[in-house]
Design a protein around this motif. Structure first.
Motif, PDB file in Angstrom:
ATOM      1  N   PHE B 399       0.825  -1.211   0.000  1.00 57.67           N
ATOM      2  CA  PHE B 399       0.000   0.000   0.000  1.00 57.67           C
ATOM      3  C   PHE B 399       0.862   1.266   0.000  1.00 57.67           C
ATOM      4  CE2 PHE B 399      -3.865  -2.398   1.062  1.00 57.67           C
ATOM      5  CZ  PHE B 399      -4.779  -1.683   0.316  1.00 57.67           C
ATOM      6  N   SER B 400       1.949   1.241   0.769  1.00 59.17           N
ATOM      7  CA  SER B 400       2.820   2.427   0.854  1.00 59.17           C
ATOM      8  C   SER B 400       3.470   2.712  -0.497  1.00 59.17           C
ATOM      9  CB  SER B 400       3.921   2.206   1.904  1.00 59.17           C
ATOM     10  OG  SER B 400       3.357   1.933   3.144  1.00 59.17           O
ATOM     11  N   VAL B 401       3.980   1.664  -1.140  1.00 60.82           N
ATOM     12  CA  VAL B 401       4.691   1.851  -2.413  1.00 60.82           C
ATOM     13  C   VAL B 401       3.709   2.286  -3.512  1.00 60.82           C
ATOM     14  CG1 VAL B 401       5.947   0.635  -4.252  1.00 60.82           C
ATOM     15  CG2 VAL B 401       6.596   0.287  -1.870  1.00 60.82           C
ATOM     16  N   VAL B 402       2.611   1.552  -3.647  1.00 65.77           N
ATOM     17  CA  VAL B 402       1.666   1.883  -4.725  1.00 65.77           C
ATOM     18  C   VAL B 402       0.980   3.228  -4.435  1.00 65.77           C
ATOM     19  CG1 VAL B 402      -0.379   1.102  -5.971  1.00 65.77           C
ATOM     20  CG2 VAL B 402       1.342  -0.541  -5.286  1.00 65.77           C
ATOM     21  N   GLY B 403       0.676   3.476  -3.156  1.00 63.16           N
ATOM     22  CA  GLY B 403       0.061   4.760  -2.787  1.00 63.16           C
ATOM     23  C   GLY B 403       0.957   5.934  -3.150  1.00 63.16           C
ATOM     24  N   SER B 404       2.252   5.815  -2.861  1.00 65.63           N
ATOM     25  CA  SER B 404       3.182   6.906  -3.194  1.00 65.63           C
ATOM     26  C   SER B 404       3.313   7.058  -4.704  1.00 65.63           C
ATOM     27  CB  SER B 404       4.570   6.630  -2.597  1.00 65.63           C
ATOM     28  OG  SER B 404       4.467   6.406  -1.233  1.00 65.63           O
ATOM     29  N   TYR B 405       3.366   5.926  -5.398  1.00 61.30           N
ATOM     30  CA  TYR B 405       3.517   5.965  -6.860  1.00 61.30           C
ATOM     31  C   TYR B 405       2.304   6.635  -7.514  1.00 61.30           C
ATOM     32  CZ  TYR B 405       3.778   4.406 -11.690  1.00 61.30           C
ATOM     33  OH  TYR B 405       3.808   4.385 -13.066  1.00 61.30           O
ATOM     34  N   SER B 406       1.129   6.339  -6.973  1.00 61.80           N
ATOM     35  CA  SER B 406      -0.112   6.803  -7.613  1.00 61.80           C
ATOM     36  C   SER B 406      -0.262   8.321  -7.592  1.00 61.80           C
ATOM     37  CB  SER B 406      -1.319   6.160  -6.929  1.00 61.80           C
ATOM     38  OG  SER B 406      -1.455   6.675  -5.627  1.00 61.80           O
ATOM     39  N   LEU B 407       0.500   9.006  -6.727  1.00 66.85           N
ATOM     40  CA  LEU B 407       0.331  10.458  -6.602  1.00 66.85           C
ATOM     41  C   LEU B 407       0.681  11.191  -7.894  1.00 66.85           C
ATOM     42  CD1 LEU B 407       1.905  10.810  -3.077  1.00 66.85           C
ATOM     43  CD2 LEU B 407      -0.496  11.073  -3.650  1.00 66.85           C
ATOM     44  N   ASP B 408       1.825  10.824  -8.492  1.00 69.17           N
ATOM     45  CA  ASP B 408       2.231  11.513  -9.714  1.00 69.17           C
ATOM     46  C   ASP B 408       2.836  10.537 -10.731  1.00 69.17           C
ATOM     47  OD1 ASP B 408       4.449  10.967  -8.297  1.00 69.17           O
ATOM     48  OD2 ASP B 408       5.266  12.991  -8.251  1.00 69.17           O
ATOM     49  N   HIS B 409       2.523   9.242 -10.562  1.00 69.27           N
ATOM     50  CA  HIS B 409       3.026   8.197 -11.454  1.00 69.27           C
ATOM     51  C   HIS B 409       4.540   8.277 -11.596  1.00 69.27           C
ATOM     52  CE1 HIS B 409      -1.178   8.912 -12.705  1.00 69.27           C
ATOM     53  NE2 HIS B 409      -1.217   7.618 -12.623  1.00 69.27           N
ATOM     54  N   SER B 410       5.182   8.502 -10.477  1.00 68.80           N
ATOM     55  CA  SER B 410       6.631   8.671 -10.529  1.00 68.80           C
ATOM     56  C   SER B 410       7.301   7.813  -9.457  1.00 68.80           C
ATOM     57  CB  SER B 410       6.966  10.152 -10.314  1.00 68.80           C
ATOM     58  OG  SER B 410       8.212  10.301  -9.712  1.00 68.80           O
ATOM     59  N   MET B 411       8.373   7.143  -9.862  1.00 61.90           N
ATOM     60  CA  MET B 411       9.126   6.341  -8.915  1.00 61.90           C
ATOM     61  C   MET B 411       9.907   7.238  -7.947  1.00 61.90           C
ATOM     62  SD  MET B 411       8.783   3.165  -8.872  1.00 61.90           S
ATOM     63  CE  MET B 411       7.822   1.992  -9.796  1.00 61.90           C
ATOM     64  N   PHE B 412      10.052   8.513  -8.329  1.00 61.52           N
ATOM     65  CA  PHE B 412      10.765   9.439  -7.451  1.00 61.52           C
ATOM     66  C   PHE B 412      10.005   9.586  -6.125  1.00 61.52           C
ATOM     67  CE2 PHE B 412      12.525  13.417  -5.907  1.00 61.52           C
ATOM     68  CZ  PHE B 412      13.863  13.249  -6.207  1.00 61.52           C
ATOM     69  N   SER B 413       8.670   9.598  -6.211  1.00 60.91           N
ATOM     70  CA  SER B 413       7.851   9.685  -4.995  1.00 60.91           C
ATOM     71  C   SER B 413       8.048   8.450  -4.133  1.00 60.91           C
ATOM     72  CB  SER B 413       6.371   9.818  -5.362  1.00 60.91           C
ATOM     73  OG  SER B 413       6.151  11.009  -6.030  1.00 60.91           O
ATOM     74  N   VAL B 414       8.175   7.288  -4.786  1.00 63.86           N
ATOM     75  CA  VAL B 414       8.366   6.039  -4.032  1.00 63.86           C
ATOM     76  C   VAL B 414       9.725   6.080  -3.312  1.00 63.86           C
ATOM     77  CG1 VAL B 414       8.445   3.524  -4.186  1.00 63.86           C
ATOM     78  CG2 VAL B 414       6.957   4.797  -5.718  1.00 63.86           C
ATOM     79  N   VAL B 415      10.729   6.564  -4.032  1.00 68.01           N
ATOM     80  CA  VAL B 415      12.063   6.659  -3.426  1.00 68.01           C
ATOM     81  C   VAL B 415      12.035   7.665  -2.260  1.00 68.01           C
ATOM     82  CG1 VAL B 415      14.477   7.296  -3.852  1.00 68.01           C
ATOM     83  CG2 VAL B 415      13.234   5.937  -5.534  1.00 68.01           C
ATOM     84  N   THR B 416      11.307   8.779  -2.451  1.00 68.37           N
ATOM     85  CA  THR B 416      11.164   9.753  -1.365  1.00 68.37           C
ATOM     86  C   THR B 416      10.516   9.080  -0.156  1.00 68.37           C
ATOM     87  OG1 THR B 416      10.843  11.485  -3.006  1.00 68.37           O
ATOM     88  CG2 THR B 416      10.174  12.023  -0.769  1.00 68.37           C
ATOM     89  N   MET B 417       9.445   8.314  -0.409  1.00 75.66           N
ATOM     90  CA  MET B 417       8.743   7.636   0.676  1.00 75.66           C
ATOM     91  C   MET B 417       9.680   6.684   1.416  1.00 75.66           C
ATOM     92  SD  MET B 417       7.227   4.552   1.556  1.00 75.66           S
ATOM     93  CE  MET B 417       6.987   3.630   0.051  1.00 75.66           C
TER      94      MET B 417
END
Lengths: 149, 507
Positions: B399-417
């Protein structure tokens, strides 16, 4: 390692990084440099406070407030974090579905799961639920993977 | 105030009702599971609410907030393990009743008290927030700057553990808020060549990281952990509503605890757990038979559970009026407001009154509904506590990974998370609370804007400009007082954390 030594190390590390950032912030344009420099100065002062608090004669709070670090299973969080990074890489390469399944399989031994069938059923269900919820309901295009583009 | 019919029509829409029901169910599950926090639930929901219209999005979040605090009492009563730190005081009497085979009695008292406490806090929010928000009209740039400093100082200094660490966490949040393009000059500050940082550090991935991912890493240390019930609720004698005799017995305690909960909730930094303990102590002090407390007194359960739910609405009062969250969960909620384009202060009641009043009345409704749903669901929900951490960890990670990704369709958000998750984990290891950092991230832009506007308006004499307003002076005095009081209290009490046990849920 005693907690006050960890606190001292952390205070030194953060203060050191902040001094470096403070030097960088001096190159920012006029106005844009003030608030970062203010925040950095506050952090450096607080690091000094944290450092002073580690001396038992002055105050015991820092050492007492830090939770005792247990040795049992100490490596597992780091292993999990590494697997999370790998999951990101797998999502980019092979997409959400395949990447998630592979990561779930890798997590199985990493977390020491006892009831394997239940674990696999739950994770498979969640992977599918997330896929349907995000891609169908929220219309989020989940990664398909560079290998399948 | 907007037309009540508009508010009611907003509330009666299917999306609002579904959002409240979904939020309540999600909150009940999260609150029931020891180790999962209300902050975590709200953080994980942020990406989902990101794409929703403001009303159902906010309704879902406040419903999760209320019901997760309430559901913490289930595991406190049934398992001797508070699902939330806010229910720690409930363990004292609740588990004694469970051992006597009276878990149903304890649960219905907790439910009734939580419902009343939450409903009173929603009414307080409805009645107090709009007039109090007028204070914000008196605020200029200097005052906004000092409000941010005051908010951070209170939350930082009242957090569990060392004062320096709490304040340091808040100051680091302020620093992180400066990352990205400078709005005036367009100069990239602390971006180090990463284009993804030009828009600044994304708030939602940071929250998910600090609260959810960090918690998952902590849980990984004991991945086999699960808890066994003592008395399984159920059977034919299950009673949903408390008896009249029980209500008569606890009515004074419930009223007093509601007042304490709301009042302490308004104070920034005082979480539901402090309210719960203060209320428990007061109930014991006022009781004619204080010796019964800790031995299965239903007044003890009522005091703790009323106050912790009364705290939720109270914590939203300073958040909506001045932009100072009263609790860590309220800080995350404030982030959700900002994401939806709603800036706290008087303007929010003027320009977006239909949204805010719908959310407040929806919050009232959620507090009532959660009790009914909770009482019927407890019998079945208790089974999920058998889930060990190794089952929960992959679910939360996904949920954390997909939730972060879904914000702007960017892996950068996932890495930030993930980066914030690891940072949050290390912070927990050294006893540094993550909540002030989130507050710093939210308040940073407000503080910087106020600071820079004050600089321009001061025409070179910044100090006299900052200190000339009486409100600024009051805020400065309050900031100094809050920090000095905490330091003094810690010194006197041999450095005991002020918010004992706060770590588990509220942070």
């Amino acid at each position: 390692m005693k907690t006050h030594w960890i606190d001292r190390g952390v205070a030194f590390f953060i203060a050191g990084v902040c001094i470096w950032l403070y030097v960088l912030a001096r190159a920012f344009p006029m106005g844009g440099d003030l608030f970062p420099r203010f925040a950095l100065a506050v952090i450096i002062v607080l690091c000094a406070m944290m450092f002073v608090q580690t001396f038992p004669g002055k105050s015991k709070s820092s050492a007492e407030s830090a939770p005792v670090i247990q040795r049992r299973d100490i490596a597992r969080p780091y292993l999990l974090f590494g697997l999370c990074l790998l999951y990101v890489l797998l999502m980019v390469l092979i997409g959400y579905l395949a990447g998630s399944v592979l990561t779930a399989l890798l997590l199985l031994p990493a977390l020491g799961a006892k009831s394997k069938p239940v674990y696999l059923m739950i994770t498979a269900g969640v992977i599918l639920f997330i896929y349907l919820f995000f891609s169908r309901f929220l219309m989020v295009q989940l990664p398909v993977g560079l290998m399948f583009v | 105030m907007p037309d009540i019919l508009i508010v009611l029509s907003n509330l009666s829409s299917s999306s609002s009702i579904l959002a409240i029901l979904g939020g309540i169910c999600g909150g009940l599950v999260v609150g029931f599971l020891p180790g999962l926090t209300s902050n975590m639930a709200i953080a994980l929901l942020l990406p989902v609410t990101f794409v929703m219209p403001p009303i159902p999005a906010l309704l879902m979040l406040v419903s999760v907030y209320a019901s997760s605090i309430y559901a913490g009492s289930f595991s406190a009563i049934l398992l001797h393990t508070p699902g939330t730190s806010a229910s720690a005081a409930t363990v004292l009497d609740g588990f004694v009743l469970t051992r006597r085979g009276e878990s149903n009695k304890a649960l219905r008292i907790a439910t009734f008290s939580s419902m009343v406490g939450g409903a009173v806090s929603a009414l307080a929010l409805l009645l107090l927030a709009p007039p109090l928000s007028r204070i914000s009209l008196l605020f200029g740039p200097a005052e906004y700057f000092f409000v941010a400093v005051f908010g951070l100082s209170v939350v930082g200094s009242l957090s569990s553990g060392s004062v320096a660490k709490g304040l340091l966490s808040g100051a680091l949040g302020l620093l992180f808020s400066t990352v990205g393009l400078d709005l005036d000059s367009g100069y990239p500050r602390f971006c180090f060549g990463f284009n993804g940082l030009h828009a600044g550090l994304a708030f939602v991935p940071a929250v998910i990281g600090l609260f959810s991912m960090a918690q998952v890493l902590v849980m990984a240390e004991s991945s086999h952990k699960s808890i066994r019930r003592v008395d399984a609720p159920g059977g034919l004698k299950w009673r949903v509503f408390p008896r009249l005799s029980e209500i008569r017995k606890i009515k004074t305690t419930v009223l007093r605890s509601s007042f304490i909960g709301v009042l302490l909730g308004i104070l920034p930094g005082v979480g539901a757990d402090i309210s719960s303990w203060v209320s428990y102590n007061e109930a014991k002090r006022f009781s004619k038979k204080p010796e019964r407390f800790g031995k299965g007194a239903i007044e003890g359960i009522a005091a703790s559970e009323t106050a912790n739910n009364a705290n939720t609405g109270g914590a939203m009062i300073p958040m909506l009026t001045l932009g100072i969250p009263g609790s860590p969960s309220a800080a995350v909620l404030m982030g959700a407001l900002v994401i939806q384009g709603l800036v706290p202060g008087h303007q929010i009641f003027e320009s977006h009154g239909d949204i805010i009043y719908t959310v407040i009345i929806g919050f009232f409704l959620a507090n009532i509904l959660m009790g009914f749903i909770g009482m019927y669901a407890t019998r079945y929900l208790s089974h999920i506590t058998a889930l060990p951490n190794y089952m929960l960890i992959p679910v939360i990670v996904l949920f954390s990974v997909v939730g972060s990704y879904s914000l702007d369709h960017s892996m950068f958000s996932v890495v930030t998370m993930l980066s914030f998750g690891f940072l949050g984990f290390l912070m927990r290891k050294i006893g540094m609370p993550p909540a002030p950092m989130i507050l710093g991230l939210i308040l940073g832009p407000f503080a910087e804007t106020g600071f820079r506007q004050a600089l321009i308006l001061s025409q070179g004499d910044l100090l006299s400009y900052l200190f000339k307003s009486p409100i600024s002076l009051i805020l400065i005095v309050l900031t100094i007082l809050s920090m000095a009081t905490t330091v003094w209290l810690n010194f006197r009490k041999g450095r005991k954390p002020l918010l004992a046990g706060q770590e588990s849920k509220e942070e």
